[in-house]
Motif scaffolding. Structure first.
Motif, PDB file in Angstrom:
ATOM      1  N   LEU A 159      21.455   6.299  40.678  1.00 16.03           N
ATOM      2  CA  LEU A 159      20.097   5.889  40.303  1.00 16.03           C
ATOM      3  C   LEU A 159      20.097   5.070  39.012  1.00 16.03           C
ATOM      4  O   LEU A 159      19.330   4.107  38.883  1.00 16.03           O
ATOM      5  CB  LEU A 159      19.207   7.123  40.156  1.00 16.03           C
ATOM      6  N   LEU A 160      20.942   5.440  38.065  1.00 19.22           N
ATOM      7  CA  LEU A 160      21.040   4.660  36.826  1.00 19.22           C
ATOM      8  C   LEU A 160      21.551   3.250  37.121  1.00 19.22           C
ATOM      9  O   LEU A 160      21.072   2.265  36.535  1.00 19.22           O
ATOM     10  CB  LEU A 160      21.964   5.368  35.831  1.00 19.22           C
ATOM     11  N   ASP A 161      22.513   3.156  38.034  1.00 19.44           N
ATOM     12  CA  ASP A 161      22.998   1.830  38.445  1.00 19.44           C
ATOM     13  C   ASP A 161      21.891   1.042  39.141  1.00 19.44           C
ATOM     14  O   ASP A 161      21.795  -0.184  38.993  1.00 19.44           O
ATOM     15  CB  ASP A 161      24.197   1.970  39.386  1.00 19.44           C
ATOM     16  N   GLU A 162      21.065   1.765  39.889  1.00 14.27           N
ATOM     17  CA  GLU A 162      19.969   1.089  40.590  1.00 14.27           C
ATOM     18  C   GLU A 162      18.966   0.504  39.593  1.00 14.27           C
ATOM     19  O   GLU A 162      18.418  -0.576  39.818  1.00 14.27           O
ATOM     20  CB  GLU A 162      19.271   2.063  41.546  1.00 14.27           C
ATOM     21  N   ILE A 163      18.745   1.213  38.488  1.00  9.34           N
ATOM     22  CA  ILE A 163      17.853   0.673  37.449  1.00  9.34           C
ATOM     23  C   ILE A 163      18.423  -0.649  36.920  1.00  9.34           C
ATOM     24  O   ILE A 163      17.697  -1.639  36.759  1.00  9.34           O
ATOM     25  CB  ILE A 163      17.684   1.684  36.291  1.00  9.34           C
ATOM     26  N   LYS A 164      19.729  -0.672  36.673  1.00  8.64           N
ATOM     27  CA  LYS A 164      20.378  -1.906  36.209  1.00  8.64           C
ATOM     28  C   LYS A 164      20.214  -3.023  37.236  1.00  8.64           C
ATOM     29  O   LYS A 164      19.942  -4.175  36.885  1.00  8.64           O
ATOM     30  CB  LYS A 164      21.868  -1.658  35.965  1.00  8.64           C
ATOM     31  N   ASN A 165      20.391  -2.658  38.507  1.00 10.23           N
ATOM     32  CA  ASN A 165      20.285  -3.663  39.568  1.00 10.23           C
ATOM     33  C   ASN A 165      18.860  -4.207  39.683  1.00 10.23           C
ATOM     34  O   ASN A 165      18.662  -5.392  39.962  1.00 10.23           O
ATOM     35  CB  ASN A 165      20.726  -3.067  40.903  1.00 10.23           C
ATOM     36  N   ILE A 166      17.882  -3.322  39.481  1.00  8.31           N
ATOM     37  CA  ILE A 166      16.486  -3.772  39.516  1.00  8.31           C
ATOM     38  C   ILE A 166      16.226  -4.747  38.372  1.00  8.31           C
ATOM     39  O   ILE A 166      15.572  -5.781  38.545  1.00  8.31           O
ATOM     40  CB  ILE A 166      15.526  -2.564  39.459  1.00  8.31           C
ATOM     41  N   ARG A 167      16.762  -4.433  37.197  1.00  9.74           N
ATOM     42  CA  ARG A 167      16.608  -5.337  36.044  1.00  9.74           C
ATOM     43  C   ARG A 167      17.262  -6.694  36.335  1.00  9.74           C
ATOM     44  O   ARG A 167      16.675  -7.753  36.084  1.00  9.74           O
ATOM     45  CB  ARG A 167      17.232  -4.695  34.802  1.00  9.74           C
ATOM     46  N   ALA A 168      18.472  -6.654  36.884  1.00 16.07           N
ATOM     47  CA  ALA A 168      19.190  -7.902  37.173  1.00 16.07           C
ATOM     48  C   ALA A 168      18.462  -8.719  38.234  1.00 16.07           C
ATOM     49  O   ALA A 168      18.337  -9.955  38.122  1.00 16.07           O
ATOM     50  CB  ALA A 168      20.615  -7.584  37.625  1.00 16.07           C
ATOM     51  N   SER A 169      17.967  -8.038  39.268  1.00 17.47           N
ATOM     52  CA  SER A 169      17.237  -8.728  40.330  1.00 17.47           C
ATOM     53  C   SER A 169      15.955  -9.352  39.786  1.00 17.47           C
ATOM     54  O   SER A 169      15.604 -10.491  40.129  1.00 17.47           O
ATOM     55  CB  SER A 169      16.911  -7.739  41.453  1.00 17.47           C
ATOM     56  N   PHE A 170      15.278  -8.607  38.935  1.00 15.63           N
ATOM     57  CA  PHE A 170      14.044  -9.120  38.325  1.00 15.63           C
ATOM     58  C   PHE A 170      14.330 -10.376  37.493  1.00 15.63           C
ATOM     59  O   PHE A 170      13.596 -11.364  37.553  1.00 15.63           O
ATOM     60  CB  PHE A 170      13.406  -8.038  37.459  1.00 15.63           C
ATOM     61  N   THR A 171      15.419 -10.349  36.756  1.00 17.68           N
ATOM     62  CA  THR A 171      15.788 -11.511  35.932  1.00 17.68           C
ATOM     63  C   THR A 171      16.059 -12.728  36.808  1.00 17.68           C
ATOM     64  O   THR A 171      15.639 -13.851  36.489  1.00 17.68           O
ATOM     65  CB  THR A 171      17.034 -11.178  35.083  1.00 17.68           C
ATOM     66  N   ARG A 172      16.750 -12.511  37.939  1.00 19.27           N
ATOM     67  CA  ARG A 172      17.035 -13.628  38.849  1.00 19.27           C
ATOM     68  C   ARG A 172      15.746 -14.200  39.429  1.00 19.27           C
ATOM     69  O   ARG A 172      15.594 -15.415  39.561  1.00 19.27           O
ATOM     70  CB  ARG A 172      17.961 -13.167  39.982  1.00 19.27           C
ATOM     71  N   ILE A 173      14.816 -13.301  39.784  1.00 22.38           N
ATOM     72  CA  ILE A 173      13.539 -13.764  40.340  1.00 22.38           C
ATOM     73  C   ILE A 173      12.769 -14.568  39.295  1.00 22.38           C
ATOM     74  O   ILE A 173      12.236 -15.652  39.573  1.00 22.38           O
ATOM     75  CB  ILE A 173      12.697 -12.562  40.821  1.00 22.38           C
ATOM     76  N   LYS A 174      12.745 -14.046  38.080  1.00 20.94           N
ATOM     77  CA  LYS A 174      11.978 -14.682  37.006  1.00 20.94           C
ATOM     78  C   LYS A 174      12.545 -16.054  36.658  1.00 20.94           C
ATOM     79  O   LYS A 174      11.796 -17.003  36.382  1.00 20.94           O
ATOM     80  CB  LYS A 174      12.000 -13.773  35.777  1.00 20.94           C
ATOM     81  N   ASN A 175      13.867 -16.159  36.696  1.00 20.67           N
ATOM     82  CA  ASN A 175      14.515 -17.414  36.295  1.00 20.67           C
ATOM     83  C   ASN A 175      14.898 -18.299  37.476  1.00 20.67           C
ATOM     84  O   ASN A 175      15.488 -19.367  37.288  1.00 20.67           O
ATOM     85  CB  ASN A 175      15.781 -17.116  35.479  1.00 20.67           C
ATOM     86  N   GLY A 176      14.575 -17.836  38.680  1.00 13.55           N
ATOM     87  CA  GLY A 176      15.029 -18.543  39.871  1.00 13.55           C
ATOM     88  C   GLY A 176      14.284 -19.840  40.126  1.00 13.55           C
ATOM     89  O   GLY A 176      13.192 -20.074  39.607  1.00 13.55           O
ATOM     90  N   ASP A 177      14.912 -20.668  40.941  1.00 12.35           N
ATOM     91  CA  ASP A 177      14.292 -21.940  41.322  1.00 12.35           C
ATOM     92  C   ASP A 177      13.243 -21.706  42.398  1.00 12.35           C
ATOM     93  O   ASP A 177      13.270 -20.712  43.123  1.00 12.35           O
ATOM     94  CB  ASP A 177      15.363 -22.894  41.862  1.00 12.35           C
TER      95      ASP A 177
END
Length: 678
Positions: free
Chosen positions: A437-455
């Motif tokens: 679950l802690l890894d999943e929190i990291k993955n959610i953060r990383a995914s959110f960053t990609r969405i925010k910065n994505g083309d």
């Protein structure tokens, strides 16, 4: 994450997600990419709420689930120090000797010993509480026992006419009605003891009606109002627990009713050296018998704060009941049950050393068996962590002739180390879950960053999404994918109701069990039977190749393929679609559950009123004792009556079909909503 707590990270991430959702939602025009972003971020928020609740669990319950007579209670007692040394008389080398043996404080035996579920908790002082059966429920059990006695010696060639009651119930009823068997020594050559059945004597003397009156009078049910008893400090505490628990379990105290549940609170003095206090509680569930998929177990299996240990013997692991129960629940892929499921294998003495190719090495035998069990799960398409397959032999370090530590070879430290290793392995299951679950929190953060910065999505990618939307819409009407005849009787093919009736016929073979179910209008709580829940499970599909799970396997796969194809064809969508596939699996599990629940509720409605005012229930109840022509049986009659009731007016077959179509459409609409289709 290294410098802040997970609580702080979740709070920060939630705040960021909400800001981004607000920002995108504030745009003048919400197009397909915007909808995808918003819904993805919302699903992340929901998942963070779930993760937060799970990570906030301070102490887990651990529930032991297993088939009757496999050693579940013995393992619990030894693991948590619910054992003590007692003076016992034992026959050794054909001579009776007084010896000291290690005994479990809970009632153990070859199965059919504990009458109900037992919840064990650490406490400041030792006491026992019960949740009792009502007077009416106990009265019905007494009458069933009386019928059993009347039937016991009857010459009855028809198997489905034989009355069967469980040993633990018979023991309890004999105690409360003061009709325990007694033994008389007869001296004719060699002395021998013969059993005298007091209940049988009273029945033969009085006849059935008067026998029932006597049993009820002896039971004094109205006076059985005490629910709690505390350690009285008059004897050794362990001895008090053993004797008092046995008396309550066997209903030997005149002031106690038959227990529906027993709560044992154990003082820290008794638990010295035990690991019980690191858990909220330990639950010894009632053993599995004919039907392992029971409603009373569902709460433990579905509760996020419970680690479920499925107990199975070494040579048969995973044995049939456990495979069936685990398989039913692990089919719900989205619920991550495998994070909380443990297969607890109980070897007996030298069984691991006899495993092929282990060369007599205990540890190698364990490892080989572990791989075999894991392969069994994998071959059944069930996800199960190999680390969650644990082994424990409560009597490994004890002598063969008496239950006493074999001090010639082992020490108390060996025994304790084995317990500690096992408890650590359970704690590791919890820790692994937390780390995932802690890894999943990291993955959610990383995914959110990609969405925010994505083309922004390209025109071709938007076109691909539009094509996928149309394909998904084509799957909206389940009736075009699953033909009606699959739900109905047609030719040699059997519909839902017919198949369920066959299941009901076979899974509860004793006629008096069926009669008890009918007398309680679909329930038989002493055996944890609930036919409405059974219908739900059966309609959903006990495994992936049964009923609704089987019927919808192909359209489910088609829908999943459409989503996955988007990922393969479009680089920008790799951030969004995998999460949507996970969400789809959750929606599918929810679809199966909702249809099953609808069947359960509709069955309850169809079989109203649940009282003797119902002609249907009256007809079933009156089948008991009915004179029947040759070739006609009780079981066939009640099954035919139940089948007619479930099929009349709107048949449950048709209802299952309409509910499947209705809830499948809702599932597809939710997927379309993700893309902004309303």
């Amino acid at each position: 994450m290294l410098t802040i707590t997970w609580q702080e990270e979740i709070a920060s991430l939630k705040q960021d997600l909400k800001k981004e959702i607000k920002k995108i939602s504030g745009k003048s025009e919400i197009n397909i990419p915007n909808h995808i972003c918003i819904n993805n971020l919302k699903s992340k928020l929901e998942r963070l709420d779930e993760i937060e609740k799970i990570l906030s669990i301070e102490k887990y319950k651990i529930a032991f689930i297993g088939t009757i007579g496999q050693g579940k209670t013995t393992a619990i007692c030894h693991l948590f120090n619910l054992i003590s040394d007692f003076n016992v008389s034992k026959t050794i080398a054909n001579k009776s000797r007084n010896v000291i043996e290690t005994k479990e404080l809970l009632s153990t035996g070859g199965g059919r010993t504990t009458i109900c579920e037992v919840i064990i908790k650490a406490a400041e002082k030792t006491y026992i509480e019960i949740e009792p059966y009502s007077v009416d429920e106990m009265e019905n059990l007494i009458f069933e026992f009386c019928d059993y006695i009347a039937d016991k010696y009857k010459d009855n060639p028809q198997a489905d006419q034989k009355i069967i009651i469980s040993k633990e119930v018979e023991r309890a009823i004999r105690n409360i009605t003061e009709m325990k068997s007694r033994y008389q020594t007869i001296s004719e050559g060699d002395k021998k003891k013969t059993e005298i059945d007091v209940a049988q004597e009273e029945f033969e003397k009085l006849g059935l009606d008067e026998f029932k009156k006597l049993a009820l009078n002896n039971a004094r049910l109205e006076s059985r109002t005490t629910n709690k008893i505390e350690f009285d400090n008059k004897k050794k505490e362990q001895e008090w627990i053993k004797n008092t628990f046995a008396a309550i379990n066997n209903v030997e105290f005149k002031e106690f009713a038959i227990p529906r549940k027993i709560y044992l609170y154990v003082s820290y003095d008794v638990l010295s050296g035990s690991n019980l206090s690191q858990f909220d509680s330990v639950v010894d569930t009632k053993g599995l018998d004919e039907n392992p998929i029971r409603k009373d177990l569902q709460k433990y299996i579905e509760n996020q704060d419970t680690i479920c240990l499925f107990v199975t013997p070494f040579n048969a692991a995973p044995e049939a009941n456990i495979s069936k129960l685990i398989g039913y629940h692990l089919a719900s892929k989205s619920k991550d049950f495998h994070h909380r499921f443990i297969t607890l294998v109980l070897p007996k003495k030298n069984e691991p050393e006899k495993v092929n190719e282990c060369d007599g090495d205990y540890d190698i035998g364990i490892q080989i068996r572990k791989k075999e069990i894991h392969s069994t799960f994998r071959n059944s398409n069930l996800e199960f962590f190999s680390e969650n397959i644990l082994f424990y032999d409560a009597l490994r370090y004890y002598r063969d002739d008496i239950v006493k530590l074999n001090t010639d070879i082992y020490s108390k430290e060996d025994v304790q180390a084995d317990k500690d290793d096992f408890i650590k392995a359970v704690a590791d299951v919890v820790e692994r879950r937390q780390n995932i679950l802690l890894d999943e929190i990291k993955n959610i953060r990383a995914s959110f960053t990609r969405i925010k910065n994505g083309d922004a999505l390209t025109g071709s990618e938007i076109k691909a999404i539009e094509n996928a939307i149309q394909k998904i819409k084509d799957l909206e009407d389940l009736s075009k994918r699953v033909q009606s005849f699959l739900y109905q009787d047609k030719g040699r093919d059997k519909g839902f109701v017919t198949k369920y009736i066959e299941y009901y016929h076979n899974v509860y073979p004793a006629w008096n069990t069926k009669h008890a179910i009918h007398s309680n209008f679909g329930y038989y709580e002493l055996r944890n039977i609930d036919i409405y829940y059974d219908m739900r499970v059966f309609a959903e599909g006990i495994d992936e190749d049964e009923m609704l799970k089987k019927f919808t396997k192909q359209p489910k796969q088609e829908l999943e393929n459409i989503l996955n194809d988007l990922t393969f064809a479009n680089e920008s969508l790799k951030t969004f679609i995998p999460e949507l596939v996970i969400q789809f699996n959750s929606l599918y599990d929810d679809f199966i559950s909702k249809v099953g629940k609808a069947i359960e509720d509709q069955a309850k409605t169809k079989l109203l009123p649940r009282s003797e005012d119902s002609k249907f229930w009256e007809a079933l109840i009156k089948e008991k004792g009915k004179v029947r022509p040759r070739g006609e049986t009780y079981t066939d009659n009640v099954c035919q009556t139940l089948k007619r009731e479930l099929e009349k007016e709107q048949s449950l077959n048709t209802f299952l079909e309409t509910q499947a179509v209705k809830h499948w459409k809702k599932l597809v609409v939710k997927i379309l909503n993700f893309f902004g289709e309303i």
